[in-house]
Scaffold this active site. Structure first.
Site, mmCIF file in Angstrom:
data_model
loop_
_atom_site.group_PDB
_atom_site.id
_atom_site.type_symbol
_atom_site.label_atom_id
_atom_site.label_comp_id
_atom_site.label_asym_id
_atom_site.label_seq_id
_atom_site.Cartn_x
_atom_site.Cartn_y
_atom_site.Cartn_z
ATOM 1 N N GLU A 197 -3.056 -4.651 -3.028
ATOM 2 C CA GLU A 197 -3.550 -5.590 -4.031
ATOM 3 C C GLU A 197 -3.516 -4.973 -5.427
ATOM 4 O OE1 GLU A 197 -4.846 -4.880 -1.117
ATOM 5 O OE2 GLU A 197 -6.112 -6.480 -0.331
ATOM 6 N N CYS A 237 -4.227 0.639 -2.516
ATOM 7 C CA CYS A 237 -4.049 -0.606 -1.760
ATOM 8 C C CYS A 237 -2.969 -1.491 -2.381
ATOM 9 C CB CYS A 237 -5.345 -1.408 -1.755
ATOM 10 S SG CYS A 237 -6.693 -0.625 -0.900
ATOM 11 N N CYS A 266 -10.426 -4.706 -0.042
ATOM 12 C CA CYS A 266 -11.544 -3.751 -0.044
ATOM 13 C C CYS A 266 -12.388 -3.961 -1.309
ATOM 14 C CB CYS A 266 -11.007 -2.321 0.016
ATOM 15 S SG CYS A 266 -10.343 -1.747 -1.555
ATOM 16 N N ASN A 278 0.829 -1.208 0.000
ATOM 17 C CA ASN A 278 0.000 0.000 0.000
ATOM 18 C C ASN A 278 0.863 1.257 0.000
ATOM 19 O OD1 ASN A 278 0.547 -0.868 2.678
ATOM 20 N ND2 ASN A 278 -1.124 0.343 3.506
ATOM 21 N N CYS A 314 -10.603 -3.277 -4.664
ATOM 22 C CA CYS A 314 -9.645 -4.329 -5.053
ATOM 23 C C CYS A 314 -10.376 -5.579 -5.528
ATOM 24 C CB CYS A 314 -8.712 -4.648 -3.896
ATOM 25 S SG CYS A 314 -7.549 -3.310 -3.560
ATOM 26 N N GLU A 359 0.472 5.273 0.537
ATOM 27 C CA GLU A 359 -0.455 6.290 1.045
ATOM 28 C C GLU A 359 -0.021 7.694 0.635
ATOM 29 O OE1 GLU A 359 -0.985 5.465 5.249
ATOM 30 O OE2 GLU A 359 -2.169 3.676 4.767
#
Ligand code: THU
Length: 160
Positions: A75, A73, A112, A62, A115, A64
């Site tokens: 993924e 993310c 999430c 991830n 993803c 940010e």
């Protein structure tokens, strides 16, 4: 009115050693990827490792941003990077590991919604299911295909 029931299957393993060797290797790669996460805001480090049909493993984590919604993310970082390196090689599996200040999360981290949607697109793109392997400290959960995580999905054929 009628009721539609959909079956979701989750395979649970208590240790990484109960998984096939290739999936153990993939989980090791996602653990390592989590260490390089850029997550100064959430302090939640997520690593993902994608296994391609040519046996290549591509990892991501991830990323940010101070403008939180610009974060991405693990993924999708791993998936998009894998697809950008090998546009014609199908994705076979993805492993995900997350850690906080106490180490690897007790519960396996769940991708999430965004993803899951990206994983669904990958299945459609390569016309094969993606195996999703999620690591927690005390259990590992395996979903054999995104349908088990995202039933009733919006897919290209939804466009009509
Ligand atoms: N995150 C992921 O990378 N993958 C998941 O499956 C869940 C959440 C990230 C996004 C954000 O950087 C941090 O974890 C906290 O939500």
């Amino acid at each position: 009115m009628r009721t539609i029931e959909k079956r979701i299957i989750v395979y649970e393993y208590s240790t990484i050693w109960d998984l096939p060797a290739a999936e153990q290797k993939l989980l090791m790669a996602s653990r390592e990827a989590a260490l390089n996460s850029y997550s100064p805001y959430s302090k939640f480090n997520v690593g993902a490792a994608v296994l391609l049909d040519n046996n290549e493993i591509i990892t991501g984590n991830n990323q940010e941003n101070a403008a939180f919604s610009e974060s991405l993310c693990a993924e999708r970082v791993a998936l998009f990077y894998a697809n950008s390196c090998y546009k014609d090689i199908p994705v076979r599996a993805i492993a995900v590991t997350a850690s906080n200040s106490q180490g690897i999360t007790h519960e396996p981290v769940k991708p999430c919604g965004s993803c899951r949607q990206a994983l669904m697109e990958t299945e459609v793109r390569f016309n094969q299911p993606v195996r999703i392997i999620l690591e927690g400290r005390n259990k590992i959960q395996v979903f054999d295909g995104v349908d088990n995580l995202l039933p009733f999905a919006f897919k290209p054929d939804s466009l009509g």
